[in-house]
Design a protein around this motif. Structure first.
Motif, PDB file in Angstrom:
ATOM      1  N   GLY A  33       0.822  -1.219   0.000  1.00 54.53           N
ATOM      2  CA  GLY A  33       0.000   0.000   0.000  1.00 54.53           C
ATOM      3  C   GLY A  33       0.846   1.254   0.000  1.00 54.53           C
ATOM      4  N   ILE A  34       1.879   1.295   0.857  1.00 52.22           N
ATOM      5  CA  ILE A  34       2.758   2.474   0.929  1.00 52.22           C
ATOM      6  C   ILE A  34       3.488   2.665  -0.401  1.00 52.22           C
ATOM      7  CG2 ILE A  34       4.825   3.411   2.054  1.00 52.22           C
ATOM      8  CD1 ILE A  34       3.845   2.044   4.652  1.00 52.22           C
ATOM      9  N   PHE A  86      -5.315   4.479 -10.051  1.00 54.77           N
ATOM     10  CA  PHE A  86      -6.473   3.695  -9.584  1.00 54.77           C
ATOM     11  C   PHE A  86      -6.467   3.495  -8.063  1.00 54.77           C
ATOM     12  CE2 PHE A  86      -3.303   0.359 -10.030  1.00 54.77           C
ATOM     13  CZ  PHE A  86      -3.570  -0.480  -8.955  1.00 54.77           C
ATOM     14  N   PHE A  87      -5.253   3.624  -7.427  1.00 56.38           N
ATOM     15  CA  PHE A  87      -5.143   3.333  -5.987  1.00 56.38           C
ATOM     16  C   PHE A  87      -5.510   4.573  -5.174  1.00 56.38           C
ATOM     17  CE2 PHE A  87      -2.773   2.396  -1.988  1.00 56.38           C
ATOM     18  CZ  PHE A  87      -3.417   1.219  -1.685  1.00 56.38           C
ATOM     19  N   LEU A 147      -8.944   2.789   0.731  1.00 55.66           N
ATOM     20  CA  LEU A 147      -9.487   2.547   2.072  1.00 55.66           C
ATOM     21  C   LEU A 147      -9.684   1.052   2.317  1.00 55.66           C
ATOM     22  CD1 LEU A 147     -10.800   3.413   4.755  1.00 55.66           C
ATOM     23  CD2 LEU A 147     -12.955   3.713   3.522  1.00 55.66           C
ATOM     24  N   ALA A 148     -10.291   0.353   1.327  1.00 53.54           N
ATOM     25  CA  ALA A 148     -10.551  -1.091   1.456  1.00 53.54           C
ATOM     26  C   ALA A 148      -9.241  -1.862   1.617  1.00 53.54           C
ATOM     27  CB  ALA A 148     -11.327  -1.592   0.244  1.00 53.54           C
ATOM     28  N   TRP A 149      -8.226  -1.446   0.831  1.00 53.64           N
ATOM     29  CA  TRP A 149      -6.916  -2.113   0.886  1.00 53.64           C
ATOM     30  C   TRP A 149      -6.328  -2.054   2.306  1.00 53.64           C
ATOM     31  CZ3 TRP A 149      -3.995  -4.508  -3.017  1.00 53.64           C
ATOM     32  CH2 TRP A 149      -2.681  -4.824  -2.666  1.00 53.64           C
ATOM     33  N   GLU A 181      -5.415   8.826   7.819  1.00 56.92           N
ATOM     34  CA  GLU A 181      -4.038   8.343   8.024  1.00 56.92           C
ATOM     35  C   GLU A 181      -4.046   6.810   8.059  1.00 56.92           C
ATOM     36  OE1 GLU A 181      -1.567  10.333   7.953  1.00 56.92           O
ATOM     37  OE2 GLU A 181      -2.485  12.283   8.295  1.00 56.92           O
ATOM     38  N   PHE A 182      -4.381   6.218   6.899  1.00 56.00           N
ATOM     39  CA  PHE A 182      -4.561   4.762   6.852  1.00 56.00           C
ATOM     40  C   PHE A 182      -3.272   3.981   7.153  1.00 56.00           C
ATOM     41  CE2 PHE A 182      -7.813   5.917   3.327  1.00 56.00           C
ATOM     42  CZ  PHE A 182      -8.706   6.381   4.283  1.00 56.00           C
ATOM     43  N   PRO A 183      -2.126   4.313   6.495  1.00 51.62           N
ATOM     44  CA  PRO A 183      -0.905   3.524   6.763  1.00 51.62           C
ATOM     45  C   PRO A 183      -0.502   3.559   8.240  1.00 51.62           C
ATOM     46  CG  PRO A 183      -0.601   4.950   4.851  1.00 51.62           C
ATOM     47  CD  PRO A 183      -1.890   5.365   5.492  1.00 51.62           C
ATOM     48  N   GLU A 184      -0.633   4.754   8.866  1.00 54.34           N
ATOM     49  CA  GLU A 184      -0.262   4.864  10.274  1.00 54.34           C
ATOM     50  C   GLU A 184      -1.155   3.990  11.151  1.00 54.34           C
ATOM     51  OE1 GLU A 184      -0.430   7.370   8.203  1.00 54.34           O
ATOM     52  OE2 GLU A 184       0.863   9.063   8.748  1.00 54.34           O
TER      53      GLU A 184
END
Length: 646
Positions: free
Chosen positions: A47-48, A58-59, A65-67, A111-114
């Motif tokens: 993802g990152i 596309f990402f 969010l789903a990923w 802040e999804f990755p965090e």
């Protein structure tokens, strides 16, 4: 913290768990516990990577969010589940709820990755903790592996293989060469050679003869033997040792209890501080943006999670218990590791503690009696006692004797009295003779070695001289204690002349002989009257139980010590070596150092990053380091004790 329950010897080591160690069998699927962290890590890195490739369009949006939600679930779901479980138990302010709020909040502000990273590193921290605990448990597992699964018991003229728990007292069991003895009992066969290393740490085979004690866990070395069972499995020395080890972590050290109490107060405080960071600036900051201040609050929450403390400190003590087990020392609780660091006075029994406790008859002197008959009469009386001196006389005498003892009574600190072939017999020290007003040869008082004076029909009949041998490491143990500024005292029921001779030989500071059990208690009370003294008593006999209970730390020589001594003691030395007292002190001090280091490190880093987080300088990644990174460092520091040489 949610544990995967498929390790070989799983330890209940949740931050909030106060229970004893529990043991579970390995089902061969241990690798599965790593899958959630691996899946989350792969998805997070992917993802990152996609986030940082500008040409990938596309990402974004719902797909992105789903990923990250899929990456979050494997590591986040167990923690969220624990948070709900705690909520059901009316406990809202805990590390699980802090992590859940912080990571769900991170998702809420994009802040999804965090959010995933916090849970991933938290999960990795848990795996490190499990690995550390398992390392500490391997020493205990060695003990658990000596539990025999079956016993061959004689029933209806045939030997049947059943569980040791189902064998009754008085039944006969058979143990073949190479097999482990399943239950405590007395040997029916002529003799047998046994490997006792699992119980005593002594590698040299031990020869046991008819009627002598055989303990569960010993290995029969050379021929088929028969044993009369004298204790139920749950009362055997081995079962009690295993129970002690498994329950040791349930008794918490003061530092550990203090940190747990602190965490219960600290967690709600930081929760409301975080809430304040998110909302209060609205009233004072002109350019207030809710998302920015919420981010700071979430960073603050992640940093403030108390896991580094509530995981690593119990683990430090658990590591100390594991390291001690590896050296044949069983602490019955982490609290005794703490207390051992303050020790400044060690009081020791003589026989079986500083000396081998293996007596041999040196000389027999009789008055008007045939020596063989005299020894037969005395041995018949002594066979009723488990005292090392009694065993020495029994071993010296011919067992096929016509003498039979009845109405045998043990007079504490004096000796034995009873009827042998219709004659009244007294056998013990000179105090026994004086107690019954019997005139004896006073030259006996000048003999340094142990003497058993005998009277038959209230007339002095002679004496037997018996000698003991000082243990190889006794002098070294005393010397090392002096190096640690510890005062050494010897209390013995043996003659003052022998006691003083041995004290001089091994360098004991103070020695007192001719003591009854109540005299030992008085001496210990005098030492404890000084509030600065932290006193340990080391002993192995039934008569040592009161002093073991009275001392600040009771230490039993557990290899061949009495059940009463082992039961009463706080620390059990399986190898019966006095030098292990020093090892126990060194392990305790090393454990304390590690625990203090962890507390200082955890608080130091957290305070710095909390301040940076409140001012918006620290990011969520910094928070991850402050929480999970410090927890990992503390865990790695805690397991160092298992590698240390003592």
């Amino acid at each position: 913290m949610s544990h995967n329950h498929n390790q070989q010897h799983e330890v209940k080591c949740h931050c909030h768990d106060d229970g004893p160690v529990t043991i579970q069998e390995n089902n061969g699927k241990e690798w599965k516990k790593y899958l959630p962290a691996i899946i989350s890590f792969v998805l997070l890195v992917a993802g990152i990577t996609l986030d940082h490739i500008g040409s990938i369009t596309f990402f974004e949006g719902y797909l992105r969010l789903a990923w990250y939600i899929i990456a979050y679930i494997p590591v986040g779901f167990p923690v969220i589940k624990e948070a709900f479980e705690e909520l059901k138990n009316k406990s809202f302010f805990n590390e699980f709820s802090l992590m859940t709020i912080a990571t769900v909040g991170a998702f809420a502000i994009g802040e999804f990755p965090e959010g995933v990273a916090v849970m991933l590193f938290y999960s990795v921290g848990e795996l490190f903790q499990d690995a550390a605990v398992n390392k500490a448990k391997r020493n205990i597992k060695a003990l658990l592996d000596i539990r025999p699964d079956t016993a061959s018991v004689l029933r209806n003229g045939v030997y049947q293989t059943i569980s040791p728990e189902k064998v009754n007292i008085g039944e006969t069991i058979q143990v073949k060469a190479g097999e482990r003895v399943p239950l405590d009992g007395s040997l029916l066969s002529d003799s047998g050679n046994f490997n006792t290393s699992a119980l005593t740490g002594e590698s040299k085979p031990k020869t046991i003869r008819t009627d002598e004690n055989v303990l569960a866990g010993m290995v029969n070395l050379d021929k088929v033997i028969e044993i009369k069972v004298e204790k139920k499995y749950e009362d055997s020395s081995l079962a009690k040792i295993l129970e002690m080890v498994q329950n040791a972590t349930a008794r918490k050290a003061k530092t550990e209890l203090l940190i747990r109490k602190f965490a219960k107060i600290y967690t709600p405080i930081v929760f409301f501080l975080a809430l304040g960071i998110a909302l209060i600036p609205y009233f004072f900051v002109d350019s207030y943006i809710f998302a920015d201040w919420l981010y700071r609050a979430l960073v603050f929450l992640v940093i403030s999670c108390p896991c580094a403390l509530v995981i690593s400190i119990p683990l430090g003590y658990f590591g100390g218990i594991g390291a001690a087990s590896h050296h044949g020392i069983l602490f019955k609780g982490a609290n005794y590791l703490d207390l051992m660091t303050k020790l400044n006075t060690v009081v020791m029994d003589k026989t079986g503690t500083l000396t081998e406790g293996v007596f041999n008859v040196q000389k027999v002197v009789t008055v008007g009696k045939d020596e063989k008959d005299f020894v037969a009469i005395v041995s018949a009386l002594e066979r009723s006692s488990n005292h090392p001196i009694a065993k020495a006389i029994s071993a010296y005498a011919n067992k096929d004797t016509h003498c039979e003892a009845t109405n045998v009574e043990e007079i504490a600190g004096h000796g034995l009295k009873g009827m042998v072939n219709g004659q009244n017999v007294l056998a013990g020290n000179t105090k026994l003779m004086e107690k019954y007003g019997i005139a004896y040869d006073t030259n006996i008082n000048s003999i340094v070695e142990t003497t058993v004076v005998v009277a038959i029909e209230n007339v002095y009949a002679g004496y037997i001289v018996i000698a003991d041998k000082v243990k190889e490491d006794s002098a070294l143990a005393v010397s090392e204690m002096h190096g640690l500024k510890i005062e050494t005292v010897m209390l013995s029921g043996d003659k003052s002349s022998i006691t003083q001779k041995i004290a001089d030989e091994i360098g004991i500071d103070l020695a007192y002989g001719d003591l009854l059990p109540q005299d030992k208690v008085k001496h210990l009370e005098q030492l404890k009257a000084n509030s600065e003294n932290v006193v340990a008593f080391v002993g192995d006999g039934i008569n040592d139980a009161p002093v073991l209970a009275l001392s600040d730390i009771g230490i039993a020589m557990g290899g061949m010590g009495s059940d009463a001594a082992i039961e009463t003691a706080d620390v059990v030395i399986q190898t019966d070596q006095p030098s292990k007292i020093v090892t126990a002190i060194k392990i305790s001090k090393a454990t304390k150092r590690i625990v203090v280091q962890n507390i200082v490190m955890a608080f130091g880093v957290k305070i710095v990053v909390l301040i940076l987080g409140a001012f918006g300088i620290a990011t969520m990644w910094g928070a991850v380091f402050a929480d999970v990174g410090v927890a990992l460092l503390a865990i790695l520091n805690a397991v160092r004790i298992l590698r240390k040489k003592f």
